[in-house]
Design an enzyme around this catalytic site. Structure first.
Site, PDB file in Angstrom:
ATOM      1  N   GLY A  64       0.876  -1.171   0.000  1.00  8.94           N
ATOM      2  CA  GLY A  64       0.000   0.000   0.000  1.00  8.94           C
ATOM      3  C   GLY A  64       0.911   1.218   0.000  1.00  8.94           C
ATOM      4  N   ALA A  65       0.635   2.159  -0.917  1.00  2.00           N
ATOM      5  CA  ALA A  65       1.586   3.254  -1.147  1.00  2.00           C
ATOM      6  C   ALA A  65       1.990   4.019   0.135  1.00  2.00           C
ATOM      7  CB  ALA A  65       1.021   4.195  -2.206  1.00  2.00           C
ATOM      8  N   GLN A 213      -5.800  -8.799  -2.399  1.00  2.00           N
ATOM      9  CA  GLN A 213      -5.764  -7.776  -1.342  1.00  2.00           C
ATOM     10  C   GLN A 213      -7.179  -7.394  -0.896  1.00  2.00           C
ATOM     11  OE1 GLN A 213      -3.868  -7.704  -4.065  1.00  2.00           O
ATOM     12  NE2 GLN A 213      -1.927  -6.671  -3.750  1.00  2.00           N
ATOM     13  N   ASP A 254      -1.383   4.648  -6.481  1.00  2.00           N
ATOM     14  CA  ASP A 254       0.049   4.472  -6.233  1.00  2.00           C
ATOM     15  C   ASP A 254       0.883   5.605  -6.820  1.00  2.00           C
ATOM     16  OD1 ASP A 254      -1.141   1.588  -6.081  1.00  2.00           O
ATOM     17  OD2 ASP A 254       0.763   1.603  -4.996  1.00  2.00           O
ATOM     18  N   ASN A 264      -2.999   2.455 -10.199  1.00  2.00           N
ATOM     19  CA  ASN A 264      -3.459   1.784  -8.975  1.00  2.00           C
ATOM     20  C   ASN A 264      -3.499   0.292  -9.276  1.00  2.00           C
ATOM     21  OD1 ASN A 264      -4.426   1.887  -6.223  1.00  2.00           O
ATOM     22  ND2 ASN A 264      -6.420   1.294  -7.004  1.00  2.00           N
ATOM     23  N   LYS A 265      -3.866  -0.484  -8.294  1.00  2.00           N
ATOM     24  CA  LYS A 265      -3.853  -1.946  -8.422  1.00  2.00           C
ATOM     25  C   LYS A 265      -4.499  -2.410  -9.715  1.00  2.00           C
ATOM     26  CE  LYS A 265      -2.291  -4.363  -6.388  1.00  2.00           C
ATOM     27  NZ  LYS A 265      -0.942  -4.797  -6.811  1.00  2.00           N
TER      28      LYS A 265
HETATM   29  O1  MRU Z   1       0.613  -4.093  -4.678  1.00  2.00           O
HETATM   30  P1  MRU Z   1      -0.021  -3.347  -3.531  1.00  2.00           P
HETATM   31  O2  MRU Z   1      -0.864  -4.219  -2.674  1.00  2.00           O
HETATM   32  O3  MRU Z   1       0.995  -2.550  -2.755  1.00  2.00           O
HETATM   33  O4  MRU Z   1      -0.991  -2.303  -4.233  1.00  2.00           O
HETATM   34  C1  MRU Z   1      -1.708  -1.413  -3.427  1.00  2.00           C
HETATM   35  C2  MRU Z   1      -2.647  -0.544  -4.161  1.00  2.00           C
HETATM   36  O5  MRU Z   1      -2.731  -0.578  -5.371  1.00  2.00           O
HETATM   37  C3  MRU Z   1      -3.406   0.459  -3.337  1.00  2.00           C
HETATM   38  O6  MRU Z   1      -4.666   0.687  -3.886  1.00  2.00           O
HETATM   39  C4  MRU Z   1      -2.623   1.778  -3.302  1.00  2.00           C
HETATM   40  O7  MRU Z   1      -1.315   1.569  -2.904  1.00  2.00           O
HETATM   41  C5  MRU Z   1      -3.254   2.779  -2.406  1.00  2.00           C
HETATM   42  S1  MRU Z   1      -3.097   2.377  -0.705  1.00  2.00           S
HETATM   43  C6  MRU Z   1      -3.764   3.665   0.188  1.00  2.00           C
END
Ligand code: MRU
Length: 369
Positions: A64-65, A213, A254, A264-265
């Site tokens: 998560g960013a 996730q 992200d 984003n994801k």
């Molecule tokens: O690969 P991840 O689980 O780190 O990806 C996370 C995401 O894409 C979240 O939506 C993003 O980081 C925002 S978290 C507030």
């Protein structure tokens, strides 16, 4: 009172009892909830070496960013703390080596390099001071990065809440919750604040293939918090939108390019395209630390690709795809800015045109500092 304390101590601990990332200064360690073990096992792990911190980020034990940013800030502080108290140039060379190493763990979430650069600026600002003092300043800055994240998430929650009403259906993708950021999360912040104020939201969480996730983390933390959450597979979001069950979508991000294109994801852009088809507002919850004005458009965002095994083997007792099949496994996609209704930042809601909106926002932010 004593009885209440015993009751609290005896109660099985949940993620609500811990911060996703914490500093254990006494033991010179970064403590994280190992997110790869959730929801089955709640395990805290201590990271002390550069390799342990790098691996925890790369392997998504912390993810998560914003959480990656906080872990990197605490991580570089812990590593700097262990460096000998030499002259500034020698100390700073060591610092930069570790900073570049941590920065290489994952490429897409801008918060990683954002937090590390912020820590680097502290070294430079105090370069005339003894290295011991620089270490103290680094500690203060890393704590401030986390405290700021808590305030930012809460503000995003307040602004996000103005976009929905009691009883609404909300869809979210991946995990942009308290596990991905501090306390309220970003995309979940309006949900948690609404929960505190009796809004009675009905939340739908996409499971988020391939690493789940949404299922493992979002459904888990919302359920633990008593939110009405329904888990759906990624390919079900069109149906719930078509059924009229969704009034608004909140997702995290992200890296947001200056024109509003948003990484984003993986799967986020599909949700946004379907939302446009069914007239559902699509909101990106974005701390300004995730808006990267140095990246003009989404096409310039580097997208992390991960192991094919995450698609074919993970979670299964036997592989669920033919041996040796070609696999494409990008961890993120870029949602075109045209598909985004608005960004919810800690300074307010930004509607199109986004570039102008962001520029105004950063001007405002600069004035407030
Ligand atoms: O690969 P991840 O689980 O780190 O990806 C996370 C995401 O894409 C979240 O939506 C993003 O980081 C925002 S978290 C507030």
């Amino acid at each position: 009172m004593a009885e209440m304390k015993t009751e609290a101590a005896n109660r099985e601990k949940t993620i609500l009892d811990y911060d996703t990332v914490a500093l254990d200064d006494e033991n010179s360690a970064v403590v994280i909830i190992d997110q790869t073990k959730l929801p089955g096992t709640l395990e805290l792990i201590s990271l002390k070496t550069a390799e342990e911190i790098w691996n925890a980020i790369y392997l998504l034990k912390v993810r998560g960013a914003p959480a990656i940013g906080v872990a990197a800030a605490y991580g570089i502080y812990v590593l700097a703390k262990g460096m000998p108290e030499t002259d500034f140039e020698t100390f700073f060379r060591g610092f930069q080596k570790q900073k570049d190493y941590l920065d290489s763990a994952r490429p897409t979430a801008v918060n990683l390099s954002w937090a590390l650069k912020r820590m680097e600026r502290v070294c430079l600002a105090f370069r005339e001071r003894p290295v011991g003092e620089i270490k103290t300043r680094l500690k203060e800055e890393s704590i401030e990065i986390q405290q700021e994240d808590i305030r930012v998430c809460r503000a995003i929650g307040e602004y996000g809440l103005t976009l929905v009403k009691p009883g609404d259906g909300i869809l979210t993708h991946c995990n942009a919750g308290k596990l991905a950021a501090s306390r309220y999360g970003t995309a979940t912040a309006p949900i948690y604040l609404g929960q505190e104020r009796g809004y009675g939201f009905r939340v739908f969480a996409d499971e988020t293939r391939p690493l789940l996730q949404g299922a493992r983390l979002t459904a888990y933390e919302l359920k633990e918090s008593g939110v009405d959450v329904t888990l759906i597979c990624d390919n079900m979001s069109a149906m719930v939108m078509k059924n009229g069950w969704i009034n608004g979508i909140f997702v995290g991000c992200d890296r947001v390019a200056a024109n509003g294109d948003t990484a984003n994801k993986i799967g986020t852009s599909v949700v946004a395209a379907v939302a446009k088809q069914y007239g559902v507002p699509f909101y990106v919850c974005a701390p300004t630390s995730t808006i990267d004005m140095d990246t003009p458009v989404g096409a310039e965002i580097r997208i992390e690709e991960r192991s094919p095994k995450e698609v074919t083997d993970m979670w299964y007792e036997t592989p669920m795809a033919p041996n040796g099949v070609k696999v494409f496994n990008p961890a993120f996609d870029v949602t075109d800015q045209e598909l985004i209704t608005a960004f919810v930042t800690e300074f307010g809601v930004v509607r199109p045109p986004f570039r102008e909106g962001f520029e105004k926002l950063f001007l405002e932010k600069g004035k407030r500092k």
